[in-house]
Design an enzyme around this catalytic site. Structure first.
Site, short mmCIF file in Angstrom:
data_model
loop_
_atom_site.label_atom_id
_atom_site.label_comp_id
_atom_site.label_asym_id
_atom_site.label_seq_id
_atom_site.Cartn_x
_atom_site.Cartn_y
_atom_site.Cartn_z
CD1 TRP A 500 39.99 37.16 68.25
CD2 TRP A 500 40.86 38.92 69.31
NE1 TRP A 500 39.01 38.13 68.34
CE2 TRP A 500 39.52 39.22 69.00
CE3 TRP A 500 41.61 39.89 70.00
CZ2 TRP A 500 38.93 40.43 69.33
CZ3 TRP A 500 41.02 41.09 70.32
CH2 TRP A 500 39.69 41.36 70.00
CG ASN A 501 40.07 38.21 74.39
OD1 ASN A 501 40.18 37.01 74.13
ND2 ASN A 501 39.31 38.64 75.37
CD GLU A 598 35.59 33.22 79.63
OE1 GLU A 598 35.93 34.43 79.65
OE2 GLU A 598 36.34 32.29 79.99
CG LEU A 599 29.46 31.64 74.98
CD1 LEU A 599 28.06 31.21 74.62
CD2 LEU A 599 30.46 31.15 73.97
CB CYS A 632 35.20 37.77 78.21
SG CYS A 632 36.44 37.08 79.33
#
Length: 859
Positions: A500-501, A598-599, A632
């Site tokens: 969502w970011n 991608e965490l 991130c």
């Protein structure tokens, strides 16, 4: 259950009155039942082998019929008895056309056959005629692959030769469509099941894409897989209905041996006297497995057991029927038969009470639920999106595979590039709507939301420019009489799970290169930003993309898991939390497909002694607080050389205090509310922990609202004198407007502390010395290292990380690797010669190679 439709007035009775029919002039088998039991009269049509092939011995048929009868009786309701009349291969073919009053039967069961539906022989014509008569008589029909083809032909549905020839496979997944999940044959108890297939004919694939039916005929596709879009079918003509699945349990003798050892087959074989005792059964099973593993070494045993093509011993025939019934006839009973590769939880039906099953069979589909997204500023509902039930989500993914196959086969790279260019135009034409939707869903200030829409073009166009060369086939050194190359072919359907970011920028990293590589994309956005997926789908459709090529997938986590398990899905791209990333990786690993993950991130910066402190402060504060720190690659830790530490803190504090919280739709707002309801409390806990352990809070640091008293805000916080070892603020991902600062005495200390984290997405150094930056970059444990900048993705560079940040990369030419697989082409041009034929015509270049050649010529 094999049964007539239930009566509307009395659901406990079958629509056909139970009456004792006259017997056929051949062997029939009945099961015992109480006198008051409802009698089910079944006709089993044992399909015919080709002429000239040895037929089953009558004793084998008797044992097979006993197995069939035992299983039906065991699984039938307690107040039902089964009466089976069978037409076997040993009977005359003429009997098919001489069956008496069909109305006497409660059901007709079709088995498999070695015939093909296209053969113009009496056996085929008679069986198609029998199926037509069953439809006219209103007798339910059930069948495996041969029955499906016979019933389809009787209903005017075209069949065609299987383009793969005689396919054969063990435990291939068949996925149920929404109609299949609601159909009484499956009753919503399964989503996929294992199949053994050997089909020379199948319902026409082109018909499946656009089903057209003769007047008075209705049909539903109940299941499909990668081999055939019609693996299960329901056909209705008047009061007559056929249910069938292209399930063909032809096992190797080794498989038979293994299945014989399982509980249900073992019990049935012993009960029917197929073996004297457990020892004899085990010995026979071991012999079958030995033959399978080394047939040449057991020629005498093969002859003794009469093992060979179309010669079925009693044990094997019993196993086929037991396996077939477990999958097709009664999927509501948990299976005893488990394929050799092990149990598959998603393919096993729950144990349901029979009354519950009968009630559920007539129940309407489950009501669709909806996802509501709250506006993090006003608290009002910002979006309401219906969620697909798992069955519909699975069906959508399966349908997308059809769009992908056409897209890959019929387009070249330059055509795909052109589509993506039109997509960008369509997206930007819708920019105001998309930006506003982004703001109200996750709180991004409107100006930043517009900037995100614009940013899609930079990344997409970079990938479009790279595509011809990155996707071109690789030519190998010439070798006389051989043509060799390495092609990069699409993986199929790509499942993109986007956060969502940055709902647009993270999605475009996957969507555009996947489409350029010839894939379809199912775009599953976070529950916080579902409308972003709709924006991508709208823009691609407006650009002229085939429906289903890029599609929003609105569903819950269960449906996502089911989608990942589908054979149509060839790759998964996930951006999100570490915890969910682990779950996605576990699901992907079960299928041996690849993924990018991608965490988390805990990105750090070093302000060296020779840095321009004003530039460093401006860049790092922006990198920490842009998008309210919900990035991130946001800067969450800053290490300043002691000689510039105080100046940096002073400059940074002034910049942090300048942020203005407010309504994201207000142009003056520079810091929006936090998207997640639990975020303010998490950040407050980190700040409290840090200050309790010696950190100095310079500004902000608490959950708050704006001047109007609205919004889910956290006052932007700057903390100094932070310690890595003890403070959560410096070790755990914050994902909010908080920045911790610490002083270091050397480059070495800075590198050590930057690397002392569980994450590794980016690192940056502010310095005037390129040599220093190169040395630090060589030691930094991160996917990207910046000098004098931060928080930016260059689409020509690979984007990924190390440690708990995840795996794989997106963007750059290397990003295409995720969306393709390598295929080696090795052609011997002249099968008899050692050198190329003198007048050989070079083969036509495949689409990707041709596109690459054209691009090279243009360059």
């Amino acid at each position: 259950m094999l049964r007539r439709p239930l009566s509307a007035t009395n659901p406990k009775r079958l629509m056909m009155p139970a009456r004792r029919p006259p017997r056929l002039a051949r062997r029939a088998y009945s099961t015992a039942a109480p006198a008051a039991a409802t009698k089910l009269n079944m006709l089993v049509v044992e399909a015919y082998p080709r002429e000239g092939r040895e037929r089953l011995a009558s004793e084998n048929v008797r044992r097979a019929s006993d197995t069939f009868s035992s299983l039906l009786h065991e699984m039938a309701p307690a107040d039902h008895a089964i009466d089976i009349e069978r037409i076997t291969p040993a009977d005359s073919a003429a009997h098919v056309a001489e069956v008496g009053e069909l109305e006497r039967f409660d059901g007709v069961v079709w088995t498999g056959s070695s015939l093909t539906i296209h053969e113009d022989v009496p056996e085929v014509r008679r069986q198609v005629e029998l199926a037509r008569r069953c439809f006219e008589a209103g007798v339910p029909q059930y069948g495996s692959c041969w029955g499906l083809q016979v019933a389809a032909t009787a209903a005017g549905i075209p069949c065609e030769a299987n383009p793969r020839g005689r396919e054969h496979g063990l435990s291939r997944d068949i996925t149920l469509t929404p109609a299949g999940l609601r159909h009484p044959m499956y009753d919503g108890t399964m989503r996929t099941f294992d199949a053994l297939a050997a089909h020379t004919d199948q319902v026409a694939a082109r018909w499946a894409m656009v089903p057209t039916l003769p007047a008075g005929v209705s049909a539903q596709i109940l299941a499909s897989n990668e081999w055939s879009p019609v693996q299960a079918l329901s056909v209705r003509i008047g009061a007559g209905e056929f249910w069938g699945v292209q399930y063909h349990p032809e096992l190797s003798v080794g498989d038979v041996g293994r299945l014989m050892r399982l509980p249900l087959p073992r019990r049935l074989l012993l009960a029917q006297g197929c073996f004297a005792d457990e020892v004899a059964l085990e010995e026979h099973a071991a012999q079958l497995i030995a033959i399978d593993e080394a047939p040449a070494a057991h020629a005498e045993l093969c002859a003794k057991l009469r093992i060979g093509d179309d010669l079925l011993d009693p044990a094997r025939r019993s196993r086929e029927l037991a396996n077939w019934l477990q999958h097709l006839v009664l999927p509501t009973k948990a299976r005893d038969l488990v394929h050799m590769r092990g149990a598959r939880q998603e393919a096993r039906a729950p144990k349901l009470a029979r009354k519950a099953f009968l009630a559920r069979a007539a129940a309407p589909p489950t009501t669709t639920t909806a996802l509501e997204v709250d506006n993090p500023y006003s608290g009002a509902v910002a979006a309401r999106v219906p969620l697909l039930p798992t069955a519909d989500a699975v069906a959508q993914v399966v349908a997308a595979a059809g769009a992908q196959r056409e897209w890959a086969a019929e387009t070249r790279v330059e055509e795909r590039v052109a589509l993506c260019a039109r997509f960008l135009d369509a997206l930007e034409a819708d920019a105001d709507r998309i930006a506003a939707e982004t703001s109200v869903q996750m709180g991004k200030p409107l100006a930043a939301a517009r900037a995100e829409v614009r940013g899609v073009r930079e990344r997409a166009e970079a990938m479009m420019a790279l595509a011809p060369a990155a996707l071109a086939a690789e030519a190998l050194p010439e070798k006389p009489n051989f043509l060799r190359r390495i092609e990069k072919v699409p993986v199929g359907v790509v499942l993109c799970i986007a956060p969502w970011n940055y709902p647009l920028l993270t999605a475009v990293n996957c969507v555009v290169p996947a489409v350029l590589a010839g894939n379809a994309v199912q775009l599953k956005h976070s529950p916080r930003s579902p409308l972003a997926a709709d924006a991508f789908e709208r823009a691609f459709l407006a650009a002229g993309a085939p429906r289903g090529l890029v599609q929003a997938l609105h569903c819950d986590n269960e449906a996502v898991g089911a989608a990942i398990g589908l054979p149509e899905v060839g790759f998964v791209s996930f951006t999100g939390s570490v915890g969910v990333g682990h779950k996605v990786h576990e699901l992907v690993a079960r299928r041996f497909i690849d993924s990018t993950l991608e965490l988390g991130g805990k990105c750090a910066a070093y302000v060296a002694a020779d840095a321009d402190v004003a530039v460093a402060a401006a860049s790092l504060v922006d990198g920490a607080f842009y998008n309210a720190g919900q990035s991130c690659c946001a800067i969450e830790r800053v290490y300043c050389h002691s000689s510039v530490h105080d100046e940096f803190v002073e400059r940074a504090l002034e910049l942090v205090r300048a942020y203005r919280m407010g309504d994201p739709l207000d142009e003056a707002t520079t810091l929006g509310p936090l998207a997640l309801p639990g975020a303010p409390a998490l950040l407050a806990a980190q700040v409290a922990d840090a200050t309790a352990k010696g950190a100095r809070l310079l500004c902000g640091g608490g959950a708050t609202a704006d001047e109007a008293g609205a919004g889910r805000f956290f006052a932007p916080a700057l903390l100094d004198r932070c310690d890595d070892a003890s403070m959560s603020l410096m070790r755990d991902e914050s994902f909010g407007p908080v920045l911790g600062v610490a002083s270091v005495s050397s480059d070495a200390e800075a590198v050590h502390r930057m690397n002392d984290t569980a994450y590794g997405l980016t690192a940056c150094v502010f310095t005037a010395d390129v040599g220093r930056a190169e040395r630090i970059a060589s030691l930094a444990q991160a996917g990207t290292v910046f000098m004098n900048r931060c928080d930016y993705l260059d689409p020509l560079l690979p984007w990924g990380g190390v440690k708990h940040t995840g795996k794989g990369v997106s963007l750059s030419a290397h990003g295409f690797r995720s969306f393709t697989r390598l295929k080696g082409i090795n052609f011997k041009l002249d099968p008899h010669g050692q050198s190329p034929p003198t007048a050989a015509t070079p083969p036509a270049a495949p689409p990707l190679a041709a596109a690459a050649a054209a691009a090279a010529a243009a360059g």
